[in-house]
Design an enzyme around this catalytic site. Structure first.
Site, PDB file in Angstrom:
ATOM      1  N   SER A  20       0.827  -1.135  -0.134  1.00 29.35           N
ATOM      2  CA  SER A  20      -0.026   0.139   0.077  1.00 29.35           C
ATOM      3  C   SER A  20       0.858   1.278   0.048  1.00 29.35           C
ATOM      4  CB  SER A  20      -0.966  -0.058   1.182  1.00 29.35           C
ATOM      5  OG  SER A  20      -1.640   1.345   1.371  1.00 29.35           O
ATOM      6  N   TYR A  34      -1.409  -1.183  10.501  1.00 28.47           N
ATOM      7  CA  TYR A  34      -1.483  -1.187   8.950  1.00 28.47           C
ATOM      8  C   TYR A  34      -0.163  -0.905   8.060  1.00 28.47           C
ATOM      9  CZ  TYR A  34      -3.702  -1.173   4.300  1.00 28.47           C
ATOM     10  OH  TYR A  34      -4.082  -1.481   3.094  1.00 28.47           O
TER      11      TYR A  34
HETATM   12  N1  LIG Z   1      -8.821  -0.757  -1.431  1.00 32.49           N
HETATM   13  C1  LIG Z   1      -8.137  -0.020  -0.942  1.00 32.49           C
HETATM   14  O1  LIG Z   1      -8.178   1.372  -0.765  1.00 32.49           O
HETATM   15  C2  LIG Z   1      -6.334  -0.425  -0.583  1.00 32.49           C
HETATM   16  C3  LIG Z   1      -5.600   0.270  -0.775  1.00 32.49           C
HETATM   17  C4  LIG Z   1      -4.196  -0.151  -0.507  1.00 32.49           C
HETATM   18  C5  LIG Z   1      -3.842  -1.483  -0.497  1.00 32.49           C
HETATM   19  N2  LIG Z   1      -4.979  -2.352  -0.174  1.00 32.49           N
HETATM   20  C6  LIG Z   1      -4.740  -3.819  -0.019  1.00 32.49           C
HETATM   21  O2  LIG Z   1      -5.313  -4.568  -1.041  1.00 32.49           O
HETATM   22  C7  LIG Z   1      -5.688  -5.800  -0.646  1.00 32.49           C
HETATM   23  C8  LIG Z   1      -7.167  -6.209  -1.103  1.00 32.49           C
HETATM   24  O3  LIG Z   1      -8.084  -5.308  -0.629  1.00 32.49           O
HETATM   25  P1  LIG Z   1      -9.062  -4.859  -1.248  1.00 32.49           P
HETATM   26  O4  LIG Z   1      -9.284  -3.335  -1.367  1.00 32.49           O
HETATM   27  O5  LIG Z   1      -9.232  -5.542  -2.510  1.00 32.49           O
HETATM   28  O6  LIG Z   1     -10.195  -5.316  -0.227  1.00 32.49           O
HETATM   29  P2  LIG Z   1     -11.704  -6.339  -0.367  1.00 32.49           P
HETATM   30  O7  LIG Z   1     -12.284  -5.909  -1.333  1.00 32.49           O
HETATM   31  O8  LIG Z   1     -12.235  -6.237   1.009  1.00 32.49           O
HETATM   32  O9  LIG Z   1     -11.023  -7.729  -0.368  1.00 32.49           O
HETATM   33  C9  LIG Z   1     -10.331  -8.286   0.592  1.00 32.49           C
HETATM   34  C10 LIG Z   1     -10.136  -9.684   0.327  1.00 32.49           C
HETATM   35  O10 LIG Z   1      -9.286 -10.132   1.418  1.00 32.49           O
HETATM   36  C11 LIG Z   1      -9.728 -11.384   1.790  1.00 32.49           C
HETATM   37  N3  LIG Z   1      -9.377 -11.870   3.100  1.00 32.49           N
HETATM   38  C12 LIG Z   1      -9.733 -11.111   4.148  1.00 32.49           C
HETATM   39  N4  LIG Z   1      -9.296 -11.529   5.328  1.00 32.49           N
HETATM   40  C13 LIG Z   1      -9.051 -12.694   4.911  1.00 32.49           C
HETATM   41  C14 LIG Z   1      -8.525 -14.094   5.763  1.00 32.49           C
HETATM   42  N5  LIG Z   1      -8.447 -14.032   7.053  1.00 32.49           N
HETATM   43  N6  LIG Z   1      -8.112 -15.069   5.173  1.00 32.49           N
HETATM   44  C15 LIG Z   1      -8.250 -15.126   3.658  1.00 32.49           C
HETATM   45  N7  LIG Z   1      -8.684 -14.117   3.040  1.00 32.49           N
HETATM   46  C16 LIG Z   1      -9.069 -12.763   3.531  1.00 32.49           C
HETATM   47  C17 LIG Z   1     -11.325 -11.322   1.495  1.00 32.49           C
HETATM   48  O11 LIG Z   1     -11.988 -12.765   1.316  1.00 32.49           O
HETATM   49  P3  LIG Z   1     -12.674 -13.094   2.296  1.00 32.49           P
HETATM   50  O12 LIG Z   1     -13.681 -12.235   3.151  1.00 32.49           O
HETATM   51  O13 LIG Z   1     -13.841 -14.037   1.506  1.00 32.49           O
HETATM   52  O14 LIG Z   1     -11.771 -14.128   3.187  1.00 32.49           O
HETATM   53  C18 LIG Z   1     -11.136 -10.570   0.271  1.00 32.49           C
HETATM   54  O15 LIG Z   1     -11.323 -11.447  -0.823  1.00 32.49           O
HETATM   55  C19 LIG Z   1      -5.296  -5.703   0.802  1.00 32.49           C
HETATM   56  O16 LIG Z   1      -4.241  -6.391   1.297  1.00 32.49           O
HETATM   57  C20 LIG Z   1      -5.335  -4.215   1.127  1.00 32.49           C
HETATM   58  O17 LIG Z   1      -4.694  -3.960   2.402  1.00 32.49           O
HETATM   59  C21 LIG Z   1      -6.120  -1.967  -0.404  1.00 32.49           C
END
Ligand SMILES: NC(=O)c1ccc[n+]([C@@H]2O[C@H](COP(=O)([O-])OP(=O)(O)OC[C@H]3O[C@@H](n4cnc5c(N)ncnc54)[C@H](OP(=O)(O)O)[C@@H]3O)[C@@H](O)[C@H]2O)c1
Length: 269
Positions: A142, A156
């Site tokens: 991130s 985080y």
């Molecule tokens: N969105 C943003 O603004 C942003 C910015 C910078 C970085 N990121 C990073 O991008 C990555 C993906 O996030 P996203 O934005 O796509 O969020 P998201 O739409 O909430 O997706 C998160 C994914 O992680 C899975 N997950 C969560 N806890 C888990 C666990 N204990 N075991 C296995 N899978 C798990 C969820 O699946 P289940 O709930 O089905 O397990 C879901 O598929 C993360 O690492 C986040 O920190 C996001």
């Protein structure tokens, strides 16, 4: 780049950035291994990918905050002889609140998912990549890993800073061996992330130019790992913020982040 016959494993594939990676790699011909907890969602996505792109899929429902999960995934794939040529460590969530507002069990599970599972999955699948002289590893970090730590969401930023440095180390270690390693550092990205941690109302007050759709974030990352970029920041605004954090004196950058998060917390209360 086409990846026909290669297998891509994506954690956190049931939503957001992970599901977008699955679609983008499948569109390039890769077979896809989908990992997350919500198996029903993974099944729907697997069906979609097979139909749209004629690729093979494999589903492994797992909670990656459980210490046994990475080994279970590795054992299951090894037993059936499924290689992992592309690894996208992406599963994650945000935990709002000051450090003492969450108990140690929550912090431990957070670190297990956001740090340990990334390191362990890489340790399991890297040897096979080195043997086959081909591997692509993307750690979804991130922008928070490139700027000073802020108040709230206390672990985080540190967990993402670990991934940035880790991706650089793997890139250096595997240089010239066919394995490319990249830390993807997105800023605010449209996904379920802010719904899951109940901050949607708050972040929707931010200017739209600070947000990106998941697709350009992922397309850029796939290109970056091909081009051996150890750290990739998508989008002009995020690039500017990362540049500022690199360029400003540390104390000035720290003060900026401190003031910004104080303003943010005030809005929250
Ligand atoms: N969105 C943003 O603004 C942003 C910015 C910078 C970085 N990121 C990073 O991008 C990555 C993906 O996030 P996203 O934005 O796509 O969020 P998201 O739409 O909430 O997706 C998160 C994914 O992680 C899975 N997950 C969560 N806890 C888990 C666990 N204990 N075991 C296995 N899978 C798990 C969820 O699946 P289940 O709930 O089905 O397990 C879901 O598929 C993360 O690492 C986040 O920190 C996001």
């Amino acid at each position: 780049m086409k990846y026909n016959g290669k297998w891509a494993l994506i954690t956190g594939a049931s939503a957001g950035i992970g599901a977008t990676f699955a679609r983008s790699y499948a569109a390039r011909g890769a077979n896809i291994i989908l990992v997350a907890r919500r198996e029903d969602r993974l099944k729907d996505l697997a069906g979609e990918l097979e139909k749209a792109h004629g690729v093979k899929t494999r589903i492994l429902a797992a909670d990656l905050s459980e210490p046994s999960a990475p080994q279970m995934i590795f054992d299951a794939l090894s037993a059936e002889g499924t290689p992992v040529d592309i690894l996208v460590n992406n599963a994650g969530f945000g935990m709002p609140g000051a450090y003492t507002e969450n108990d140690w069990a929550q912090h431990r599970a957070f670190l297990e998912l956001m740090v340990t599972s990334y390191a362990q999955m890489t340790r399991h699948f890297l040897p096979g990549m080195l043997e086959r002289d081909f591997g692509r590893i993307i750690q979804v970090a991130s922008l928070a890993g490139l700027v000073p730590g802020s108040a709230g969401h206390t672990l985080y930023g540190p967990s993402k800073a670990f991934l940035v440095s880790f991706a650089q180390s793997i890139a250096a270690e595997c240089d010239g061996m066919g394995v490319h390693s990249t830390a993807l550092c997105p800023g605010f990205t449209y996904s379920e992330f802010h719904d899951v941690n109940n901050t949607r109302g708050l972040v929707s007050q931010l200017p739209k130019y600070m947000f990106m759709e998941a697709e350009p974030v992922v397309e850029g990352a796939i290109e970056a790992v091909e081009n051996k970029r150890a750290v990739y920041v998508p989008g002009a605004w995020n690039k500017f913020a990362a540049w500022l954090a690199r360029t400003l004196p540390r104390s000035v950058a720290e003060r900026m982040v401190k003031n910004q998060s104080a303003r943010f917390r005030k809005k929250q209360s």
